[in-house]
Scaffold this active site. Structure first.
Site, PDB file in Angstrom:
ATOM      1  CG  HIS A   1      -3.803   6.779 -27.325  1.00 13.35           C
ATOM      2  ND1 HIS A   1      -2.836   6.617 -26.669  1.00 13.35           N
ATOM      3  CD2 HIS A   1      -5.139   6.581 -26.442  1.00 13.35           C
ATOM      4  CE1 HIS A   1      -3.174   5.761 -25.654  1.00 13.35           C
ATOM      5  NE2 HIS A   1      -4.492   5.618 -25.598  1.00 13.35           N
TER       6      HIS A   1
ATOM      7  CE  LYS B   1      -4.257   7.864 -21.943  1.00  9.54           C
ATOM      8  NZ  LYS B   1      -5.291   6.677 -21.698  1.00  9.54           N
TER       9      LYS B   1
ATOM     10  CE  LYS C   1      -3.940   0.705 -30.522  1.00 12.52           C
ATOM     11  NZ  LYS C   1      -4.716  -0.455 -30.361  1.00 12.52           N
TER      12      LYS C   1
ATOM     13  CE  LYS D   1     -13.852   5.841 -24.049  1.00 20.24           C
ATOM     14  NZ  LYS D   1     -12.595   4.868 -24.037  1.00 20.24           N
TER      15      LYS D   1
ATOM     16  CG  ASP E   1      -2.165   0.942   1.162  1.00 20.62           C
ATOM     17  OD1 ASP E   1      -2.189   1.602   0.193  1.00 20.62           O
ATOM     18  OD2 ASP E   1      -2.978   0.862   2.159  1.00 20.62           O
TER      19      ASP E   1
ATOM     20  CG  HIS F   1      -2.203   1.280 -25.850  1.00 20.63           C
ATOM     21  ND1 HIS F   1      -2.612   2.107 -25.158  1.00 20.63           N
ATOM     22  CD2 HIS F   1      -2.826   0.806 -26.487  1.00 20.63           C
ATOM     23  CE1 HIS F   1      -4.029   2.298 -25.544  1.00 20.63           C
ATOM     24  NE2 HIS F   1      -4.184   1.166 -26.564  1.00 20.63           N
TER      25      HIS F   1
END
Ligand code: BG6
Length: 513
Positions: free
Chosen positions: A266, A174, A208, A366, A116, A204
Site C-alpha cells: 500500500h 496481497k 480508493k 496499528k 480443499d 486495494h
C-alpha cells in the site's frame, strides 16, 4: 506434478477484446457480458467483509450483468442454501441501501462449492466443473482470497481440471510472498498456467477514490506540475494510521508485520503515484511503466543504514486494550511474536532528477490514536519572508476518513493592528462536492477485473521491485538482536519515528482538517 504449457493467449483473447475494455483509470464501466466469479477463500474474512458487500453494491447500482454468478469455494462443506443463509445473516446488516427484492436477487447469484486445495479428493473440482459446464465462453474470474502458498497449487489444479479457458483471469490477493524469492516462485507457478495479462495482483489502495484522484489532480491540472519537484517540495509524508489492533490475526501477522503487510504494497504504491513521471497515455501499461521506474529508483537502505532510516515499534497495552502479545489469538506467542513490528516508519529517497534530495517519509501502525490515511506534500519556505510566522504550504490528500484534498495556505487573520498569519485550508471534500457515497475500493477493482482492465493492478515487475527494496530492511530487522520499540496502544507510535524527522528539523503532520 507436471503441467502442460500455459494457454498461448493473444492479448485480445483475454476476456472482452482489448479494444472494448475500459481504457481509463478513472471510469469503471458496467459489466456488459455475464461472468462467473469464483472466489477461493469465499467464506473467509476478506470475502465476507469486503468482496461480498462490494459485489452487492455493484449489483444494486446495476453494474453486474443479469446472469453473472458468484461461486464461493471453501473447505466449509456448505450447500448453496447454507452459504446464502450465512451471507444473509452476516453481510446484510453491513450493506448500504438494502432493498429486499434487490437483496434476494443478489442472493440468487451466490453458489458454494467445497474444495480443499492440495487434497487427493477431487470432488470439489468435479462439482465446480459441473457448475461451469456450458459456460465456457463467459469471462471466468478466479479470485484467490487465500494465503499466497495456495496460489500456485490452486492454479495448477484448476488447469488440470480443464477449467482455465482463454477468457479466464486470476486475481491474487496481497501479500504476494514474504520476500523477493518467494514472490518470484509464486509468480513463476501462476505464470505456468496464466499469461501475465490474465493475472490481476490486487492492492486495494489503488481502488480508493482519493488515490485515483491523485492521478487526476496531478495530470489533469496544469498548475501543479511546475512545482511538483525538488525545487519546490521539501518533503513528502505518507501515513496509514489505524486504530485497530490484530486480534485473532496473530497466525498471519507474526509472519508479516507492518513492513510486509502495509509498506511493501500500500505505502509504496502511494509513493509511486506521487513520484511517477507523467505517463504518455492513460492506459494499462503506461501508468505501470512509470510506477515501476519509481520503485527501481528507490535508494536501497542496507546494513547499518537501516537503523538510521527505518524505525519499528510494537504496541503494548493501552487504555482498555491489550498489547500485541496479549491479543486473543488461536496461536500461542512465540519468539517471533516478540520480534514482529506493528509500526514502521521509513525515510525513503527517490534517486532521480525530479526528486533528488526530497525525503519521502512513510509510516504505518496499528493501535494509533486515529484512523487516518493521507499523503502530505510539504512545500518549501518562501524564498524571502517578509511576514513573521509564515509556515510553508502543505497539500494534504486525505484518503480516509473524510476523503478530500486540502491545500494549507497562509492567510491574514482578520483585524486591525499587526498582521497575524494563520494556515487555513482550502478544502475539497468529495462527499460534499459530489453528494454521493464514496464507493469502497473493492467495488471499483472488482468491476475492473470483470471488465478485464488491469491498469489499477500490480504487474509482476512492480511487485518484485518493491520486494527488492524491502528485503534488506526485513533481513536487517530479523537478524538484529534488538526488539521493536514499545509504544502504548492509543499513542502516536514509538519515539524513534518522531526522531526520524526531528533530526532534520521536521515534524509529522498531525493537524485535524
Ligand atoms: C490490509 C492489511 O491490506 O489493509 C490490514 O492486511 C489493514 O492489516 C488493511 O488493516 C487496511 O485497509 P484499509 O482500507 O482499512 O485502510
Amino acid at each position: 506434478m507436471s503441467v502442460s504449457p500455459r494457454n498461448p493467449l493473444a492479448a485480445s483473447e483475454i476476456g472482452a477484446p482489448m479494444g472494448d475494455l475500459a481504457p481509463s483509470t478513472v471510469t469503471s464501466t458496467p459489466q456488459r457480458h455475464a461472468a462467473d466469479l469464483i472466489v477461493f477463500g469465499g467464506t473467509g474474512d476478506l470475502s465476507m467483509r469486503k468482496l461480498i458487500p462490494a459485489l452487492y453494491h455493484c449489483d444494486r447500482d446495476g453494474r453486474l450483468a443479469d446472469e453473472t454468478r458468484i461461486i464461493a469455494m471453501s473447505r466449509g462443506g456448505l450447500t448453496d442454501a447454507d452459504f446464502r443463509g450465512k451471507v444473509d445473516a452476516e453481510v446484510r446488516p453491513a450493506v448500504h441501501g438494502d432493498d429486499d427484492e434487490g437483496w434476494q436477487r443478489f442472493l440468487r447469484r451466490l453458489h458454494h462449492v467445497s474444495l480443499d486445495v492440495g487434497s487427493s479428493d477431487r470432488g470439489g473440482w468435479s462439482a465446480l466443473t459441473h457448475l461451469l459446464a456450458g459456460y465456457e465462453d463467459r469471462d471466468r474470474v478466479f479470485y484467490l482470497a487465500s494465503p499466497p502458498m495456495t496460489f500456485g497449487p490452486f492454479c495448477r489444479e484448476a488447469h488440470e481440471a480443464g477449467l482455465v479457458t482463454p477468457r479466464s483471469r486470476v486475481v491474487l490477493e496481497k501479500p504476494l510472498g514474504r520476500d523477493l524469492v518467494s514472490a518470484q516462485a509464486i509468480n513463476d507457478e501462476v505464470g505456468e498456467i496464466f499469461d501475465e495479462r490474465q493475472i490481476f495482483r490486487i492492492d486495494h489502495y489503488l481502488g480508493k477514490e482519493t488515490v485515483q484522484n491523485l492521478l487526476v489532480l496531478r495530470f489533469a491540472n496544469a498548475f501543479l506540475e511546475p512545482v511538483w519537484n525538488s525545487l519546490w517540495i521539501d518533503h513528502v509524508q505518507i501515513t496509514v494510521a489505524e486504530t485497530v489492533g490484530t486480534p485473532g490475526r496473530r497466525g498471519y501477522y507474526d509472519h508479516a508485520g507492518a513492513l510486509r503487510d502495509m509498506v511493501q504494497n500500500h505505502l509504496l504504491q502511494l509513493l509511486c503515484l506521487v513520484a511517477m513521471e507523467p505517463p504518455s497515455r492513460n492506459d494499462r501499461e503506461s501508468i505501470r511503466d512509470e510506477k515501476v521506474k519509481v520503485l527501481q529508483s528507490l535508494r536501497p537502505i542496507v546494513g547499518s543504514e537501516v537503523d538510521r532510516f527505518a524505525v519499528r515499534g510494537q504496541y503494548t497495552a493501552g487504555e482498555g486494550v491489550p498489547g500485541y502479545l496479549d491479543e486473543p489469538a488461536s496461536t500461542p506467542t512465540t519468539d517471533i511474536s516478540h520480534r514482529v513490528e506493528t509500526y514502521a516508519a521509513i525515510r525513503a529517497e527517490v534517486k532521480n532528477w525530479r526528486w533528488a534530495g526530497v525525503p519521502f517519509y512513510l509510516r504505518t501502525g496499528k493501535r494509533l490514536p486515529d484512523r487516518r490515511s493521507e499523503i502530505v506534500i510539504q512545500f518549501k519556505d518562501v524564498p524571502h519572508a517578509i511576514f513573521p510566522g509564515a509556515a510553508p504550504n502543505r497539500l494534504v490528500l486525505r484518503l480516509q476518513p473524510s476523503e478530500g484534498i486540502h491545500l494549507l495556505l497562509m492567510a491574514k487573520e482578520p483585524g486591525a493592528g499587526e498582521v497575524a498569519l494563520r494556515p487555513v485550508p482550502l478544502s475539497l471534500s468529495f462527499a460534499e462536492t459530489f453528494q454521493s457515497r464514496v464507493p469502497d475500493a473493492y467495488e471499483r477493482l472488482l468491476m475492473d477485473v470483470l471488465a478485464g482492465n488491469p491498469t489499477l493492478f500490480m504487474r509482476r515487475d512492480e511487485v518484485e521491485a518493491a520486494w527488492r527494496w524491502i528485503d534488506p530492511i526485513i533481513e536487517n530487522w530479523e537478524g538484529s538482536e534488538s526488539l521493536p520499540e514499545p509504544y502504548p496502544a492509543g499513542t502516536a507510535g514509538p519515539a524513534g519515528a518522531h526522531e526520524l524527522l526531528a533530526r532534520s528539523g521536521r515534524t509529522w503532520h498531525e493537524e485535524e482538517l
